[in-house]
Motif scaffolding. Structure first.
Motif, PDB file in Angstrom:
ATOM      1  N   GLN A   1     -23.837 -13.619  53.603  1.00 55.45           N
ATOM      2  CA  GLN A   1     -23.760 -14.576  54.708  1.00 55.45           C
ATOM      3  C   GLN A   1     -22.550 -15.506  54.597  1.00 55.45           C
ATOM      4  N   MET A   2     -21.761 -15.319  53.565  1.00 53.64           N
ATOM      5  CA  MET A   2     -20.551 -16.113  53.397  1.00 53.64           C
ATOM      6  C   MET A   2     -19.343 -15.268  53.776  1.00 53.64           C
ATOM      7  N   SER A   3     -18.275 -15.922  54.157  1.00 56.75           N
ATOM      8  CA  SER A   3     -17.070 -15.199  54.568  1.00 56.75           C
ATOM      9  C   SER A   3     -16.377 -14.569  53.363  1.00 56.75           C
ATOM     10  N   VAL A   4     -15.455 -13.672  53.675  1.00 58.21           N
ATOM     11  CA  VAL A   4     -14.626 -13.066  52.625  1.00 58.21           C
ATOM     12  C   VAL A   4     -13.900 -14.153  51.848  1.00 58.21           C
ATOM     13  N   LEU A   5     -13.321 -15.091  52.557  1.00 62.23           N
ATOM     14  CA  LEU A   5     -12.590 -16.174  51.903  1.00 62.23           C
ATOM     15  C   LEU A   5     -13.504 -16.997  50.999  1.00 62.23           C
ATOM     16  N   GLU A   6     -14.684 -17.322  51.453  1.00 63.51           N
ATOM     17  CA  GLU A   6     -15.618 -18.121  50.645  1.00 63.51           C
ATOM     18  C   GLU A   6     -16.052 -17.369  49.392  1.00 63.51           C
ATOM     19  N   ASN A   7     -16.270 -16.054  49.512  1.00 61.79           N
ATOM     20  CA  ASN A   7     -16.600 -15.249  48.338  1.00 61.79           C
ATOM     21  C   ASN A   7     -15.476 -15.304  47.314  1.00 61.79           C
ATOM     22  N   LEU A   8     -14.239 -15.207  47.777  1.00 57.20           N
ATOM     23  CA  LEU A   8     -13.108 -15.240  46.852  1.00 57.20           C
ATOM     24  C   LEU A   8     -12.966 -16.616  46.207  1.00 57.20           C
TER      25      LEU A   8
ATOM     26  N   ARG B   1      -6.800  -5.351  53.595  1.00 51.43           N
ATOM     27  CA  ARG B   1      -7.973  -5.302  54.477  1.00 51.43           C
ATOM     28  C   ARG B   1      -8.802  -6.573  54.369  1.00 51.43           C
ATOM     29  N   LEU B   2      -8.845  -7.161  53.173  1.00 53.75           N
ATOM     30  CA  LEU B   2      -9.562  -8.426  53.002  1.00 53.75           C
ATOM     31  C   LEU B   2      -8.834  -9.556  53.718  1.00 53.75           C
ATOM     32  N   ALA B   3      -7.518  -9.518  53.698  1.00 53.73           N
ATOM     33  CA  ALA B   3      -6.747 -10.538  54.405  1.00 53.73           C
ATOM     34  C   ALA B   3      -7.048 -10.496  55.900  1.00 53.73           C
ATOM     35  N   ASP B   4      -7.163  -9.289  56.447  1.00 55.45           N
ATOM     36  CA  ASP B   4      -7.459  -9.136  57.872  1.00 55.45           C
ATOM     37  C   ASP B   4      -8.867  -9.619  58.221  1.00 55.45           C
ATOM     38  N   ARG B   5      -9.763  -9.633  57.218  1.00 56.15           N
ATOM     39  CA  ARG B   5     -11.174  -9.962  57.459  1.00 56.15           C
ATOM     40  C   ARG B   5     -11.594 -11.261  56.757  1.00 56.15           C
ATOM     41  N   ARG B   6     -10.650 -12.113  56.462  1.00 53.89           N
ATOM     42  CA  ARG B   6     -10.932 -13.284  55.629  1.00 53.89           C
ATOM     43  C   ARG B   6     -12.025 -14.183  56.199  1.00 53.89           C
ATOM     44  N   LYS B   7     -12.191 -14.220  57.511  1.00 55.24           N
ATOM     45  CA  LYS B   7     -13.204 -15.083  58.125  1.00 55.24           C
ATOM     46  C   LYS B   7     -14.500 -14.331  58.441  1.00 55.24           C
ATOM     47  N   GLN B   8     -14.518 -13.055  58.148  1.00 52.76           N
ATOM     48  CA  GLN B   8     -15.672 -12.207  58.455  1.00 52.76           C
ATOM     49  C   GLN B   8     -16.746 -12.338  57.390  1.00 52.76           C
ATOM     50  N   HIS B   9     -18.022 -12.274  57.787  1.00 49.49           N
ATOM     51  CA  HIS B   9     -19.104 -12.308  56.813  1.00 49.49           C
ATOM     52  C   HIS B   9     -19.004 -11.089  55.887  1.00 49.49           C
TER      53      HIS B   9
ATOM     54  N   GLY C   1     -16.655   0.210  50.748  1.00 47.40           N
ATOM     55  CA  GLY C   1     -15.378   0.141  50.045  1.00 47.40           C
ATOM     56  C   GLY C   1     -14.756  -1.237  50.101  1.00 47.40           C
ATOM     57  N   GLU C   2     -14.862  -1.878  51.259  1.00 46.18           N
ATOM     58  CA  GLU C   2     -14.320  -3.229  51.409  1.00 46.18           C
ATOM     59  C   GLU C   2     -15.092  -4.228  50.557  1.00 46.18           C
ATOM     60  N   GLN C   3     -16.414  -4.043  50.468  1.00 45.62           N
ATOM     61  CA  GLN C   3     -17.206  -4.924  49.601  1.00 45.62           C
ATOM     62  C   GLN C   3     -16.833  -4.742  48.136  1.00 45.62           C
ATOM     63  N   GLN C   4     -16.524  -3.506  47.739  1.00 38.92           N
ATOM     64  CA  GLN C   4     -16.100  -3.284  46.356  1.00 38.92           C
ATOM     65  C   GLN C   4     -14.762  -3.967  46.094  1.00 38.92           C
ATOM     66  N   MET C   5     -13.851  -3.897  47.050  1.00 40.86           N
ATOM     67  CA  MET C   5     -12.572  -4.599  46.918  1.00 40.86           C
ATOM     68  C   MET C   5     -12.802  -6.111  46.823  1.00 40.86           C
ATOM     69  N   LEU C   6     -13.743  -6.607  47.615  1.00 37.82           N
ATOM     70  CA  LEU C   6     -14.049  -8.032  47.585  1.00 37.82           C
ATOM     71  C   LEU C   6     -14.634  -8.439  46.236  1.00 37.82           C
ATOM     72  N   ALA C   7     -15.519  -7.604  45.690  1.00 38.60           N
ATOM     73  CA  ALA C   7     -16.111  -7.913  44.387  1.00 38.60           C
ATOM     74  C   ALA C   7     -15.048  -7.946  43.291  1.00 38.60           C
ATOM     75  N   ILE C   8     -14.098  -7.008  43.353  1.00 37.23           N
ATOM     76  CA  ILE C   8     -13.013  -6.993  42.372  1.00 37.23           C
ATOM     77  C   ILE C   8     -12.098  -8.199  42.588  1.00 37.23           C
ATOM     78  N   GLY C   9     -11.774  -8.479  43.861  1.00 38.06           N
ATOM     79  CA  GLY C   9     -10.929  -9.633  44.161  1.00 38.06           C
ATOM     80  C   GLY C   9     -11.558 -10.938  43.714  1.00 38.06           C
ATOM     81  N   ARG C  10     -12.864 -11.066  43.911  1.00 29.06           N
ATOM     82  CA  ARG C  10     -13.578 -12.273  43.469  1.00 29.06           C
ATOM     83  C   ARG C  10     -13.457 -12.441  41.956  1.00 29.06           C
ATOM     84  N   ALA C  11     -13.607 -11.334  41.212  1.00 34.91           N
ATOM     85  CA  ALA C  11     -13.457 -11.392  39.758  1.00 34.91           C
ATOM     86  C   ALA C  11     -12.035 -11.779  39.366  1.00 34.91           C
ATOM     87  N   LEU C  12     -11.045 -11.251  40.069  1.00 34.76           N
ATOM     88  CA  LEU C  12      -9.650 -11.568  39.748  1.00 34.76           C
ATOM     89  C   LEU C  12      -9.342 -13.044  39.963  1.00 34.76           C
TER      90      LEU C  12
END
Length: 233
Positions: A90-97, A122-130, A137-148
Motif C-alpha cells: 500500500q506504499m509507493s515505490v518511492l516510499e518503499n525505497l 522501470r521503478l523510476a517510471d513508477r515511483r508514485k505507484q503503489h 519482476g518489478e517487485q523483485q527489482m524494488l526489493a533489491i533496490g530497497r536493500a541497496l
C-alpha cells in the motif's frame, strides 16, 4: 567477511540446521543451493538475525554478531532481500525505497536513490505507484533496490528468481552480477542452481540441514551429484 560456524537451528523439536559452517569472502558471490526444505531460507534468516540459533556463531569481519538484533546487523552492512519480495503493497515505490534507508543519517541517501532509479528505470517510471500493483519482476527489482538503499556490504538474496519468467530471471541475475562488480559481497540462496552457479564464485549444497558438497562453481557444476539432482544432467 562472513563466517558461519557450526550453526544449529530447531523449530518445535525439529532440527532445521545441523551444524553447518560456511564462509563468504570479501567481493565474492557465494551460492547456497538445495531442494525445498533443505534449510536455505532458515540459514539466511539466521544470518540476518530473524531466527535465533540453538548453537553456533555468525561472524562479520571476524566479530561475533550472533546475539545482535536484525537492526544492528543492518547497521553493520548485513542486509537481506527476503523470499517473496515482501514489499509494502500500500506504499509507493518511492516510499518503499526510502524505508531501505531508514537507519541512515548520512547525506548520501538522495544520491543512492538516483542510482537505484538509474539501475532500475522501470521503478523510476513508477515511483508514485503503489508497490502492490507492480509485476512480480518489478517487485523483485524494488526489493533489491530497497536493500541497496541500506548500502549493504553483504547482500543476502533469498530466491530472487522465484515465480519470474525466464527473460526476467536472466535480467535479475545480470543485475546481481553488476551489484557484485560494484563491490557488494553476495550470499545467494537459489533453487535455480544452473543460473546461480553461472554467476557465483563458489557454492555449497545443502540437504536436510547439512552441507554435503562445497567447491568452486565450476567444480560443483561438473559434479555428478549436482548434475543429477539440480542441473537435469
Amino acid at each position: 567477511m562472513l563466517e558461519i560456524k557450526d550453526l544449529e537451528v530447531s523449530f518445535g523439536g525439529i532440527t532445521a540446521l545441523k551444524g553447518i559452517s560456511l564462509t563468504v569472502n570479501d567481493g565474492e558471490i557465494v551460492t547456497l543451493i538445495g531442494a525445498n526444505g533443505a534449510g536455505k531460507t532458515t540459514t539466511l534468516r539466521t544470518v540476518s538475525g530473524l531466527v535465533k540459533p540453538r548453537a553456533g556463531q555468525v561472524l562479520v569481519d571476524g566479530k561475533d554478531v550472533t546475539r545482535l538484533s536484525a537492526q544492528a546487523r543492518v547497521k553493520r552492512g548485513l542486509v537481506q532481500v527476503p523470499e517473496g519480495r515482501r514489499v509494502f503493497p500500500q506504499m509507493s515505490v518511492l516510499e518503499n525505497l526510502e524505508l531501505g534507508a531508514y537507519l541512515r543519517r548520512d547525506k548520501g541517501v538522495a544520491g543512492d536513490l538516483d542510482q537505484v532509479f538509474t539501475r532500475f528505470p522501470r521503478l523510476a517510471d513508477r515511483r508514485k505507484q503503489h508497490a502492490g500493483t507492480l509485476s512480480g519482476g518489478e517487485q523483485q527489482m524494488l526489493a533489491i533496490g530497497r536493500a541497496l538503499m541500506s548500502r549493504p556490504r553483504i547482500l543476502l538474496l533469498d530466491e530472487p528468481s522465484m515465480g519470474l519468467a525466464p527473460l526476467l530471471v536472466q535480467e535479475i541475475f545480470s543485475i546481481v552480477s553488476e551489484i557484485n562488480a560494484g563491490g557488494t559481497t553476495v550470499l545467494l540462496v537459489e533453487q535455480n542452481a544452473n543460473m546461480a552457479l553461472q554467476v557465483a564464485d563458489r557454492g555449497y549444497v545443502l540437504e536436510t540441514g547439512r552441507i554435503v558438497l562445497a567447491g568452486t562453481a565450476a567444480e560443483l557444476t561438473s559434479t555428478d551429484e549436482v548434475k543429477r539432482a539440480y542441473l537435469g544432467g
